[in-house]
Design a protein around this motif. Structure first.
Motif, PDB file in Angstrom:
ATOM      1  N   LEU A 491       0.827  -1.210   0.000  1.00  0.00           N
ATOM      2  CA  LEU A 491       0.000   0.000   0.000  1.00  0.00           C
ATOM      3  C   LEU A 491       0.862   1.261   0.000  1.00  0.00           C
ATOM      4  O   LEU A 491       0.512   2.274  -0.615  1.00  0.00           O
ATOM      5  N   ARG A 492       2.023   1.196   0.653  1.00  0.00           N
ATOM      6  CA  ARG A 492       2.902   2.365   0.722  1.00  0.00           C
ATOM      7  C   ARG A 492       3.515   2.699  -0.642  1.00  0.00           C
ATOM      8  O   ARG A 492       4.074   3.790  -0.831  1.00  0.00           O
ATOM      9  N   GLY A 493       3.423   1.804  -1.590  1.00  0.00           N
ATOM     10  CA  GLY A 493       3.944   2.073  -2.923  1.00  0.00           C
ATOM     11  C   GLY A 493       3.104   3.056  -3.729  1.00  0.00           C
ATOM     12  O   GLY A 493       3.551   3.548  -4.765  1.00  0.00           O
ATOM     13  N   HIS A 494       1.879   3.359  -3.290  1.00  0.00           N
ATOM     14  CA  HIS A 494       1.042   4.328  -4.005  1.00  0.00           C
ATOM     15  C   HIS A 494       1.590   5.735  -3.778  1.00  0.00           C
ATOM     16  O   HIS A 494       1.976   6.084  -2.667  1.00  0.00           O
ATOM     17  N   PRO A 495       1.618   6.573  -4.833  1.00  0.00           N
ATOM     18  CA  PRO A 495       2.218   7.904  -4.695  1.00  0.00           C
ATOM     19  C   PRO A 495       1.553   8.793  -3.652  1.00  0.00           C
ATOM     20  O   PRO A 495       2.197   9.689  -3.106  1.00  0.00           O
ATOM     21  N   LEU A 496       0.294   8.564  -3.340  1.00  0.00           N
ATOM     22  CA  LEU A 496      -0.394   9.386  -2.352  1.00  0.00           C
ATOM     23  C   LEU A 496      -0.033   8.992  -0.922  1.00  0.00           C
ATOM     24  O   LEU A 496      -0.235   9.770   0.009  1.00  0.00           O
ATOM     25  N   VAL A 497       0.480   7.779  -0.746  1.00  0.00           N
ATOM     26  CA  VAL A 497       0.631   7.222   0.598  1.00  0.00           C
ATOM     27  C   VAL A 497       2.030   7.467   1.144  1.00  0.00           C
ATOM     28  O   VAL A 497       3.027   7.211   0.467  1.00  0.00           O
ATOM     29  N   SER A 498       2.093   7.933   2.367  1.00  0.00           N
ATOM     30  CA  SER A 498       3.373   8.085   3.059  1.00  0.00           C
ATOM     31  C   SER A 498       3.625   6.902   3.978  1.00  0.00           C
ATOM     32  O   SER A 498       4.609   6.194   3.838  1.00  0.00           O
ATOM     33  N   GLN A 499       2.725   6.671   4.944  1.00  0.00           N
ATOM     34  CA  GLN A 499       2.913   5.582   5.903  1.00  0.00           C
ATOM     35  C   GLN A 499       1.615   4.811   6.092  1.00  0.00           C
ATOM     36  O   GLN A 499       0.513   5.350   5.887  1.00  0.00           O
ATOM     37  N   VAL A 500       1.780   3.552   6.516  1.00  0.00           N
ATOM     38  CA  VAL A 500       0.629   2.676   6.753  1.00  0.00           C
ATOM     39  C   VAL A 500       0.874   1.879   8.023  1.00  0.00           C
ATOM     40  O   VAL A 500       1.977   1.353   8.225  1.00  0.00           O
ATOM     41  N   MET A 520       4.041  14.623  -2.488  1.00  0.00           N
ATOM     42  CA  MET A 520       3.485  14.092  -3.734  1.00  0.00           C
ATOM     43  C   MET A 520       2.069  14.578  -4.008  1.00  0.00           C
ATOM     44  O   MET A 520       1.612  14.569  -5.156  1.00  0.00           O
ATOM     45  N   LEU A 521       1.356  14.994  -2.977  1.00  0.00           N
ATOM     46  CA  LEU A 521      -0.058  15.360  -3.128  1.00  0.00           C
ATOM     47  C   LEU A 521      -0.307  16.432  -4.187  1.00  0.00           C
ATOM     48  O   LEU A 521      -1.186  16.250  -5.050  1.00  0.00           O
ATOM     49  N   PRO A 522       0.411  17.578  -4.201  1.00  0.00           N
ATOM     50  CA  PRO A 522       0.097  18.618  -5.191  1.00  0.00           C
ATOM     51  C   PRO A 522       0.195  18.126  -6.634  1.00  0.00           C
ATOM     52  O   PRO A 522      -0.671  18.434  -7.464  1.00  0.00           O
ATOM     53  N   GLN A 523       1.261  17.371  -6.960  1.00  0.00           N
ATOM     54  CA  GLN A 523       1.424  16.885  -8.324  1.00  0.00           C
ATOM     55  C   GLN A 523       0.351  15.866  -8.674  1.00  0.00           C
ATOM     56  O   GLN A 523      -0.172  15.862  -9.792  1.00  0.00           O
ATOM     57  N   TRP A 524       0.003  15.007  -7.726  1.00  0.00           N
ATOM     58  CA  TRP A 524      -1.052  14.013  -7.983  1.00  0.00           C
ATOM     59  C   TRP A 524      -2.380  14.707  -8.267  1.00  0.00           C
ATOM     60  O   TRP A 524      -3.097  14.328  -9.197  1.00  0.00           O
ATOM     61  N   LEU A 525      -2.703  15.720  -7.484  1.00  0.00           N
ATOM     62  CA  LEU A 525      -3.945  16.461  -7.707  1.00  0.00           C
ATOM     63  C   LEU A 525      -3.951  17.113  -9.086  1.00  0.00           C
ATOM     64  O   LEU A 525      -4.956  17.050  -9.817  1.00  0.00           O
ATOM     65  N   ALA A 526      -2.827  17.730  -9.460  1.00  0.00           N
ATOM     66  CA  ALA A 526      -2.738  18.394 -10.763  1.00  0.00           C
ATOM     67  C   ALA A 526      -2.889  17.381 -11.895  1.00  0.00           C
ATOM     68  O   ALA A 526      -3.583  17.638 -12.890  1.00  0.00           O
ATOM     69  N   ASN A 527      -2.238  16.222 -11.735  1.00  0.00           N
ATOM     70  CA  ASN A 527      -2.314  15.194 -12.782  1.00  0.00           C
ATOM     71  C   ASN A 527      -3.728  14.655 -12.954  1.00  0.00           C
ATOM     72  O   ASN A 527      -4.072  14.143 -14.026  1.00  0.00           O
ATOM     73  N   HIS A 528      -4.537  14.743 -11.893  1.00  0.00           N
ATOM     74  CA  HIS A 528      -5.900  14.210 -11.965  1.00  0.00           C
ATOM     75  C   HIS A 528      -6.949  15.310 -12.101  1.00  0.00           C
ATOM     76  O   HIS A 528      -8.146  15.063 -11.898  1.00  0.00           O
ATOM     77  N   GLY A 529      -6.484  16.506 -12.453  1.00  0.00           N
ATOM     78  CA  GLY A 529      -7.415  17.601 -12.717  1.00  0.00           C
ATOM     79  C   GLY A 529      -8.180  18.064 -11.502  1.00  0.00           C
ATOM     80  O   GLY A 529      -9.310  18.562 -11.627  1.00  0.00           O
ATOM     81  N   LEU A 530      -7.581  17.925 -10.338  1.00  0.00           N
ATOM     82  CA  LEU A 530      -8.249  18.305  -9.096  1.00  0.00           C
ATOM     83  C   LEU A 530      -7.669  19.602  -8.559  1.00  0.00           C
ATOM     84  O   LEU A 530      -6.498  19.903  -8.789  1.00  0.00           O
ATOM     85  N   THR A 534      -5.218  21.147   0.954  1.00  0.00           N
ATOM     86  CA  THR A 534      -4.287  20.766   2.010  1.00  0.00           C
ATOM     87  C   THR A 534      -4.382  19.263   2.256  1.00  0.00           C
ATOM     88  O   THR A 534      -5.327  18.600   1.803  1.00  0.00           O
ATOM     89  N   VAL A 535      -3.416  18.752   3.011  1.00  0.00           N
ATOM     90  CA  VAL A 535      -3.459  17.335   3.380  1.00  0.00           C
ATOM     91  C   VAL A 535      -4.735  17.047   4.169  1.00  0.00           C
ATOM     92  O   VAL A 535      -5.411  16.036   3.939  1.00  0.00           O
ATOM     93  N   ALA A 536      -5.068  17.940   5.088  1.00  0.00           N
ATOM     94  CA  ALA A 536      -6.282  17.733   5.897  1.00  0.00           C
ATOM     95  C   ALA A 536      -7.526  17.672   5.020  1.00  0.00           C
ATOM     96  O   ALA A 536      -8.424  16.843   5.238  1.00  0.00           O
TER      97      ALA A 536
END
Length: 607
Positions: A491-500, A520-530, A534-536
């Protein structure tokens, strides 16, 4: 190799070295000077920029001798402990070798340690002197001066090395030579305090013999010599030198003929790798996960992203085909060649452009990542080790890699799988005991074998798989035993995930606490048109949660239904060293997480 489904209980890899009682870490440095004194041993990062400046073995040895005389002048006697608290640097390695040459015992302290941890290590080790990188770190040790063995604190940023060299100017070089000659295989080399996930750290006593046998058996082994031995081999160390893995590497490079560089951390790793151009690298799995996820994120969306993911799939398929009898097909070879031009070259360039091998340890590396990196031309030699074994215990060999395993025993080492599945280790690399703690030392050994506390299996070729920690096995309400590491690593291999942290002890099903990767969150959001969030905010976003649900489904493919994650909670905060939920070696302090997030765990089950 034989059928991987066949198992065995014990394996030994013979060592290749010949050893005498007078060998020591200073002997290793003297040997390097004798063999190649005027060739580079280190490259120091330039104070004026990103470049690296060569330092010959002879120059380094002269600096070591000058600082060693300084320790003599300060009254440091053979066997005395001296603490070092700093980021990874050339100066740390210089202090290490100077203390060893003076017959003293360096005690590393992570620069991220709390005041309480610093106080415990200084008092328990009986350190007479502490050397810190900065005044702020020195302030953590100063309150201990005069309360126990600690007599003074020196600060590198305030000229500690210059002061030591000046203090030793009138000391006879023969005194350092006498002390160096008095150090042998049985002499204590260091006390490393485990950054354990539970309890108070124990001081692991490693001897000069532990290090000497490890580096000689590794560097002279015909398999590993092609990775680490010779003046054309280069590595950049960015892991903390307070960690046994990095400490082993600094001694290994002095023996093997390789050139070594230091950088304080991985914050500017891409630029540092480009400037240094290593041929081999040592890192924890999180670094490789970050490299992959960053490459995926930078591909953006549309055609570029599809091209990257096609290339990644080709790399993995190509690597898997290497393990078949027929090897890659002609069509797959053609796809691989095209992907190398379009995709892989950029990733290899980001790792310095000359990287051939990487050694991964500290936690399991996912099979998919192992195949990806081998497929792009960087062979990851996954290994396993502990502070108590001086670092390497098992490791995959070049040309004989079994991805998904941590390899067979390291040269000179024996590994046994006990009846309860625990991994046991024996060999000249195993520590001599816990400092001042004979009860813990006695409890750590079973019939002369060190009991690691880790669970594993061994195949017919002696290759080991680590399946979890003995103390971390989860037993569900239905009586199912679940090793959390398998699910957590996937699960930690997903770009959105830091720790599990997988949970479910005594519960009706398996759940998990998940934290998000803020980088990784900002780039993932941009790549998915979102939109930016914030993390929260992301922890409750339907698109983010749907992506995590898909990641959980993929992770569950590795286990039975009874072991699968049924429900997750995404936490609004990450686990870090600063907040006390990660050790310096990036392991989650599971007990602390379960204690502080007990409410969130209960909520998973409707409590």
């Amino acid at each position: 190799m034989t059928d991987a489904t066949t198992t065995r209980r014990e394996a030994t890899t013979p060592g290749v070295g010949t050893f005498t009682p007078d060998m020591s870490i200073p002997w290793i440095l003297a040997r390097r000077v004798e063999k190649a004194g005027d060739s580079p041993l280190f490259e120091r990062k330039s104070a004026l920029g990103a470049g690296f400046v060569p330092v010959t073995a002879r120059t380094f040895a002269d600096e070591v001798a000058a600082v060693a005389k300084g320790f003599v002048a300060l009254g440091i006697a053979p066997g005395d402990r001296v603490a070092i608290m700093s980021h990874t640097s050339y100066e740390w390695t210089l202090l290490d070798f100077a203390l060893w040459s003076a017959g003293a015992v360096p005690v590393p302290i992570y620069e991220t340690s709390s005041a309480q941890q610093v106080a415990w290590i200084l008092s328990n080790s009986g350190a007479r002197l502490a050397i810190t990188e900065t005044h702020a770190l020195g302030a953590l040790a100063e309150p201990l001066v005069g309360t126990g063995a600690l007599e003074r604190v020196l600060v590198l940023a305030e000229g500690a090395l210059t002061a030591l060299t000046a203090a030793g100017a009138d000391v006879d070089a023969a005194e350092v030579a006498r002390r160096t000659a008095g150090v042998g295989m049985d002499s204590l080399a260091t006390i490393i305090y485990t950054s354990g996930t539970t309890g108070r750290p124990k001081g692991v006593e490693l001897t000069h013999g532990n290090f000497v046998t490890l580096v000689v058996n590794g560097a002279d082994d015909p398999h590993f010599s092609q990775v680490v031995s010779g003046p054309d081999k280069r590595t950049l160390v960015f892991m903390p030198l307070a960690h046994v893995f990095a400490r082993f590497v600094e001694v290994l490079c002095v023996y093997s003929g390789a050139v070594m560089g230091h950088v304080p951390d991985a914050r500017n790793l891409v630029a540092d790798l480009g400037a240094f151009r290593p041929t081999f690298l040592l890192a924890v799995p999180r670094v490789f996960e970050k490299v992959y996820n960053s490459a995926d994120a930078k591909a953006g969306s549309g055609l570029k992203q599809r091209t990257f993911r096609w290339g990644a799939k080709v790399a993995i398929t190509y690597s898997r085909a290497l393990e078949t009898e027929d090897g890659p097909s002609a069509a797959l070879k053609a796809q691989h060649a095209l992907a190398s031009r379009l995709v892989y070259g950029k990733i290899r360039a980001a790792m310095g452009g000359t990287l051939q091998y990487a050694v991964s340890g500290g936690a399991p590396l996912g099979e998919r990542l192992g195949h990806f990196f081998r497929g792009i031309g960087v062979v990851v030699l996954e290994g396993y080790g502990l502070t108590e074994s001086g670092a390497p215990t098992t490791v995959n060999r070049p040309g004989q890699v079994k991805i998904g395993t941590v390899g067979p025993p390291y040269p000179g080492t024996s590994v046994r799988i006990a009846d309860d599945g625990q991994v046991l280790v024996a060999g000249p690399n195993v520590f001599r005991g816990y400092h001042g703690n004979p009860e813990a030392t006695a409890a750590a050994f079973v019939d002369g074998w060190f009991a690691t506390g880790d669970l594993g299996t061994m195949d017919a070729d002696g290759y080991v798989r680590i399946t979890g920690r003995q103390k971390e096995i989860i037993v569900t309400a239905g009586g199912k035993n679940v090793a959390p590491a398998v699910l957590e690593d996937r699960l930690r291999g997903h770009p959105l995930v830091s720790q599990v942290v997988v949970v479910g002890d005594g519960k009706p099903f398996i759940g998990a606490l998940v934290t998000l990767d803020a980088d990784m969150l900002p780039q993932w959001l941009a790549n998915h048109g979102l939109p930016t969030m914030t993390v929260a905010q992301a922890t409750t976003n339907p698109d983010v949660l749907a992506a995590l649900d898909r990641a959980v489904a993929r992770a569950n493919e590795a286990v039975s239904r009874a072991e699968s994650i049924r429900k997750i909670t995404v936490l609004p905060t990450d686990f870090t060293e600063a907040n006390g939920y990660l050790t310096p070696s990036m392991k989650v302090k599971r007990a602390a997480v379960l204690r502080d997030f007990a409410g969130e765990v209960e909520a998973l089950y409707g409590g």
